[in-house]
Design a protein around this motif. Sequence first.
Motif, short mmCIF file in Angstrom:
data_model
loop_
_atom_site.label_atom_id
_atom_site.label_comp_id
_atom_site.label_asym_id
_atom_site.label_seq_id
_atom_site.Cartn_x
_atom_site.Cartn_y
_atom_site.Cartn_z
N GLY A 1 13.74 -2.05 -16.61
CA GLY A 1 14.85 -1.34 -15.99
C GLY A 1 15.80 -0.74 -17.03
O GLY A 1 16.23 0.41 -16.90
N VAL A 2 16.10 -1.51 -18.07
CA VAL A 2 16.98 -1.02 -19.13
C VAL A 2 16.35 0.17 -19.83
O VAL A 2 17.01 1.17 -20.12
CB VAL A 2 17.29 -2.14 -20.14
N PHE A 3 15.06 0.08 -20.12
CA PHE A 3 14.35 1.18 -20.80
C PHE A 3 14.42 2.46 -19.98
O PHE A 3 14.69 3.54 -20.52
CB PHE A 3 12.89 0.78 -21.05
N VAL A 4 14.17 2.34 -18.68
CA VAL A 4 14.19 3.53 -17.82
C VAL A 4 15.58 4.14 -17.77
O VAL A 4 15.75 5.36 -17.85
CB VAL A 4 13.69 3.17 -16.40
N LEU A 5 16.60 3.29 -17.62
CA LEU A 5 17.97 3.79 -17.56
C LEU A 5 18.36 4.50 -18.85
O LEU A 5 19.01 5.56 -18.83
CB LEU A 5 18.94 2.65 -17.27
N VAL A 6 17.98 3.92 -19.99
CA VAL A 6 18.28 4.55 -21.28
C VAL A 6 17.55 5.88 -21.41
O VAL A 6 18.13 6.88 -21.87
CB VAL A 6 17.90 3.60 -22.44
N ALA A 7 16.28 5.92 -20.99
CA ALA A 7 15.50 7.15 -21.09
C ALA A 7 16.11 8.26 -20.23
O ALA A 7 16.21 9.41 -20.66
CB ALA A 7 14.05 6.88 -20.65
N ILE A 8 16.53 7.90 -19.02
CA ILE A 8 17.14 8.89 -18.13
C ILE A 8 18.48 9.37 -18.69
O ILE A 8 18.81 10.55 -18.64
CB ILE A 8 17.32 8.30 -16.72
N ALA A 9 19.25 8.43 -19.25
CA ALA A 9 20.55 8.80 -19.83
C ALA A 9 20.37 9.76 -21.00
O ALA A 9 21.12 10.75 -21.12
CB ALA A 9 21.28 7.53 -20.30
N ILE A 10 19.38 9.50 -21.85
CA ILE A 10 19.11 10.40 -22.97
C ILE A 10 18.69 11.77 -22.47
O ILE A 10 19.12 12.81 -22.98
CB ILE A 10 18.02 9.80 -23.88
N ASP A 11 17.85 11.78 -21.42
CA ASP A 11 17.38 13.04 -20.85
C ASP A 11 18.55 13.84 -20.27
O ASP A 11 18.65 15.06 -20.46
CB ASP A 11 16.35 12.75 -19.77
N PHE A 12 19.45 13.15 -19.56
CA PHE A 12 20.61 13.82 -18.98
C PHE A 12 21.55 14.34 -20.08
O PHE A 12 22.11 15.43 -19.97
CB PHE A 12 21.38 12.87 -18.06
N PHE A 13 21.71 13.54 -21.14
CA PHE A 13 22.58 13.97 -22.25
C PHE A 13 22.03 15.24 -22.88
O PHE A 13 22.77 16.19 -23.15
CB PHE A 13 22.67 12.85 -23.29
N ALA A 14 20.71 15.25 -23.11
CA ALA A 14 20.09 16.44 -23.70
C ALA A 14 20.21 17.64 -22.76
O ALA A 14 20.45 18.77 -23.19
CB ALA A 14 18.62 16.16 -24.02
N LEU A 15 20.07 17.39 -21.44
CA LEU A 15 20.16 18.46 -20.46
C LEU A 15 21.56 19.07 -20.44
O LEU A 15 21.72 20.30 -20.45
CB LEU A 15 19.81 17.92 -19.06
#
Length: 337
Positions: free
Chosen positions: A14-28
Amino acid sequence: MSSVGTPLLWSLFGVFVLVAIAIDFFALNRQGAHKVSMREALVWSLIWIAASAAFATWLWWQLSSSPDAAIRAVADTKLFEFITGYLVEKALAVDNVFVFLMVFTYFSVPAEFQKRVLMIGILGAIVLRAAMILIGAWMIARFHWILYLFGAFLVFTGIKMWWAAGQEPDLDSNPALNWLRRHMPVAPDYDGERLVTTVNGARVATPLALVVLLIGIVDVVFAVDSIPAIFAITTDPFIVLTSNVFAILGLRALYFLFAGMHERFHLLSYGLAIVLLFIGAKMLLIDVYKIPVAVSLAVTAAILAVSMLLSLWIPPSERPRSAYPFSRKRSTDSPSE
């Protein structure tokens, strides 16, 4: 239902997925609205594949180093299950890509807006599929005969997909789209990346909101096909969910990677149909003969590879492209507020 998923593994995933999504949103947000290049799509696709491979390796290491001998004994099997599930879900996601392309073309969605639409769709898909997978796991644990129902459904879907391969979809007759049009006031033009705007003093949805909802409906339809497919490979809820989510996380990059070359793989739908038939047959025979996971992985990979190679070798048949008489005019000008 037995599972290798411990509270620690679930939490770390769960932590990995949340971090991955957060990085993706930050880049977006940092990049803003822009047209995604083939190079950018390829880089992100490789990043998501590498992340999935890293997770699979880490999972295998966790299981193989467990103090429980029973868990150590299934480490290799769970690795193969994850890889096979990921490959199947990734392959079925390619079919999603072609439908997404059709929706974006129909509504003339500007290329610079497509990235955000897909990001919203991916978040919805993760939540939706997590719920459907947990419900499916509970049903299989309570009612074993559900596996036969899933198998028959996959065989039916495979036959239907083979029959529909190569045919131009018709959005004008889509009941979901027609329902949305009747029940949603929609602005005549896009208003940047906004989902709601003001026209003549009234708050209305933008065409982009309609596209987001339609993309969500499309994912529901594909989830009905893909989730039974992954349960044919493994009934472990942890492996089912993790392989599914990792395949979805890379869906946006996969779209932009394949959007410009979808015509090259015109036979891929036939390959996917055969994969669904194979997986459906495997599920129907589960109490007669259990096909090894390694064999399932090899067969799935071979079918997809052959269909893609044949697509490059055999030119697509010429067929008239259907017109989109109700396409939205491509415009990024904001309606008067």
